[in-house]
Every structure is written in C-alpha cells, then in structure tokens.
Design a protein around this motif. Sequence first.
Motif, PDB file in Angstrom:
ATOM      1  N   GLY A 285      -3.771   3.563  -9.510  1.00 21.28           N
ATOM      2  CA  GLY A 285      -2.889   3.063  -8.464  1.00 21.28           C
ATOM      3  C   GLY A 285      -3.649   2.304  -7.392  1.00 21.28           C
ATOM      4  O   GLY A 285      -3.226   1.226  -6.950  1.00 21.28           O
ATOM      5  N   THR A 289      -3.453  -1.804  -6.652  1.00 25.90           N
ATOM      6  CA  THR A 289      -3.068  -2.236  -5.304  1.00 25.90           C
ATOM      7  C   THR A 289      -4.060  -3.264  -4.758  1.00 25.90           C
ATOM      8  O   THR A 289      -3.662  -4.273  -4.152  1.00 25.90           O
ATOM      9  N   THR A 384       2.100  -4.778  -9.011  1.00 29.15           N
ATOM     10  CA  THR A 384       2.790  -3.759  -8.224  1.00 29.15           C
ATOM     11  C   THR A 384       3.367  -2.668  -9.111  1.00 29.15           C
ATOM     12  O   THR A 384       3.302  -1.473  -8.779  1.00 29.15           O
ATOM     13  N   ILE A 385       3.916  -3.059 -10.246  1.00 31.48           N
ATOM     14  CA  ILE A 385       4.449  -2.073 -11.186  1.00 31.48           C
ATOM     15  C   ILE A 385       3.347  -1.129 -11.653  1.00 31.48           C
ATOM     16  O   ILE A 385       3.528   0.099 -11.713  1.00 31.48           O
ATOM     17  N   VAL A 388       2.432   1.305  -8.817  1.00 33.75           N
ATOM     18  CA  VAL A 388       3.426   2.372  -8.648  1.00 33.75           C
ATOM     19  C   VAL A 388       3.259   3.431  -9.734  1.00 33.75           C
ATOM     20  O   VAL A 388       3.257   4.640  -9.455  1.00 33.75           O
ATOM     21  N   ALA A 392       2.220   7.289  -9.073  1.00 33.96           N
ATOM     22  CA  ALA A 392       3.249   8.274  -9.393  1.00 33.96           C
ATOM     23  C   ALA A 392       2.871   9.180 -10.558  1.00 33.96           C
ATOM     24  O   ALA A 392       3.364  10.306 -10.661  1.00 33.96           O
TER      25      ALA A 392
END
Length: 412
Positions: A285, A289, A384-385, A388, A392
Amino acid sequence: MEKDQTGVVAVSPLEIVGILAIFCTMGEFTILTPSIAAFSHHFADTPTTTIMLANSITGMISVPVSILSGSLLPRVGFRRSAIIGVLIMSLAGASPFLFPDTQDYSVVIASRMAVGVGLGILFPVGNATIIAFFEGERRSRLLGLGVTVQFLFALVYTTVAGFLTEIGWNYSFLTYLVGLVPLAVVVAFMPEARSFALTESSTSSSALCAIRCTPRAVWGYALFALVVWTCVTTVQVITSTVLDERGLAGSAESALVINCCGLGSIVCGLAFPFVLRLFRSRLFGAAATMAVAGIVPCLLASDALFYAAGLFLLGFGGSAFFTAAQNAAGNVAPKSCVPFASGLMTAMMSLGPFISPYLFVASMGCIPPMGTNAVFPVLIGMGTICAVIGFAHPMKALAKERESRKGDQNTQ
C-alpha cells in the motif's frame, strides 16, 4: 561451494559480484526510451504505434520466453542461461546500427524481437539465483541490491543512448554492447545455482509440472506487480514524446529526466530492507501510494525539473512494490518452483513495457481533449486501486519474511 551444517550455502564475495553482474545487463528496456522521438522524425511515414512497437515488442517476446526459461533453468543451467541471454541481447540489439540509411522500420522490429528472446532467457536467472542461495534479510538485501545495480546500469544505458541519438538515430543501438562488460564478470565469477535450488527429483520436471506446482499466491503477486510496473514503464516510454511536445527537452535532456526514475529505483534498492522493516505487511500500500504521488507531477509539470522529481518518486515506489512482490513470491514458492516463479515475476517486468504504448494510445482515444496527457489519470487510477488493496489486505508472505529473518538470527 558447499552448504554448512545449518544448511546455509557459503557464497564468496566474488561469487556475489558474479551474481550481481547479471543485473547489470537487465536494464536494457530503457535504451530506446530517449530515442522514440528521434525514430519518429527519421521514419516520418511510420505510425506512432508502430514506432513504439519497437519498445514494446521486446516485452511481448520475452514474456513467454521468461516463463519457459525459468522452468528450464535446472536443465540448461543458471550460468549458461545468463551467458546465452546476454550474448543474444547485446549482438542482436546493436545490429540496426549497420543500417543507417534504411527507411524500413522492420529492421528495428526484427532486432527488438531477437532482443526479447535474449532478455527472456536472461531475466529469470538473477532473482532465481539469489532466492536459491539466500534466505531471510540477506535475501531481501541482495534482491534490493540487484534492483540498485539494474537501474544503475539503466542510467548508464539511457544516458549513453540519449547522447548517441544526438549523433544519429541508429547510434543509440550501440548502447547494447555495454552489456558485454558485465558479461565478462559473469563468466569469471558467477556460481552455478541449480544444484542448490532444486532436489534431484525436480531437475527433470517439465514446464507444465512447474506451472502446476506453483502456488496460486505467486500468480497473484505477479499480476499485482504487473499493474504497478506498467505505471512505471508507461511514464518512462512516453517521457521523450511528452517532453518534446511540451517543448521542455530534446533527446539528450529527456534521457537525463528519464534517469531520475532509475535513480529512484537505485535509492529504493539500497533502502529496501529498511523500507520492508518500516512498513512490513503494509509495504504494498505504501509503495503504490508513492508511485501515484510520482505520477501527479508528470501530469502537471511545466518544466523538466518538476517532471524529473515525479519520476524519482515513481521509480522509488514502483521498484519497492515490484521488489516486495518478488520477495513475497520467493517466500511462498517451494524450492522446486523457484526458477519458474522467478521467470513468471520477471516476465511481468517485460510485459509492462509491451502494454505501455497501447495503454497510451487507448487513453488518448478515450479522453481526446487531454491528448498525450490522457494516460496520466488512467495510471493514477490504477496505482490508487493497488494502494487501497495493499492497505486493506496486508500481505502474509511479507510476514513470512520477518519469521525467516528471526530464524536466521536464532541459528547464529
């Protein structure tokens, strides 16, 4: 070279140098990036998509070759595969230099297809050798160092190609001959890994068996890595075109700007063990980013320096993401599947440059008002996907890396 009583392979410093020399030859995918605009001027009647095909077709060819080469490493040999791959890549890649007056772009395409074969043979060897010989934090450190070496030489390749392109469009292909220097180091020092990587029963396994025994998680990490690496390579591939259109840089200056992406990868390679300890299972993640944060300046830049800063962030984040995926795949793959898993992961590194120009053209078709800038919001969405998902869903394979490191400490 033997295993000690704890099962750890004793690898000498010179043999490590021989292994890392393989990575010196793996940055060739950057050679043509500063030359795309020059090709468009010389082959004025050739469509842009065909011009970019010279950069992307290498990936298309090397993907199946990488997967096949990875599965056949136990039979062919790690060291022999490295030597064959570099020779094919270097000699075939330099061949268009001999045709300075040609207007037939198929000469370039044919050369790049042969380069794809050589690169596909070579690509799985470096990571598979490291995974075979090393575990725990030492593996992480050497995988990161391999990335550093790869992109350090990518800087050399891009810089040399950019300045040679100023002499003539065909001179950039001479850059491939730089690979013959690290080849001499491979021949002199690289150890053979197949006897340490595999059991006797697995050395005769077919490619189909290797595919079947590879855990599904490895395929997942490969797909995950492909998405972010496509973001990195797309920005690299289009940089000379974008900067030329914006009037920000010529071929030589574009090469220096593109080098900032490689510089970010180099710093990432040196810092990877620290980054892994810092973010642990959230590394995917965090890295995605940072990659997204690097694409934004490339979309907005009105000067080359701002664009270069974005490429640095993109190179750092993208390389951290891909190295983490390689590390995770190595942690979950059985020893007998290591060569195939390495081939699969490095195939993703080749598939990214193949997808890039078509994603670029498709983005312009979907968002016509943005022109060549249309691909940037698409890439931001892709990254971005991944960010995330990475935040998560923490990746358990990176937790295995920490467990392996603790085991290393307990045996000392």
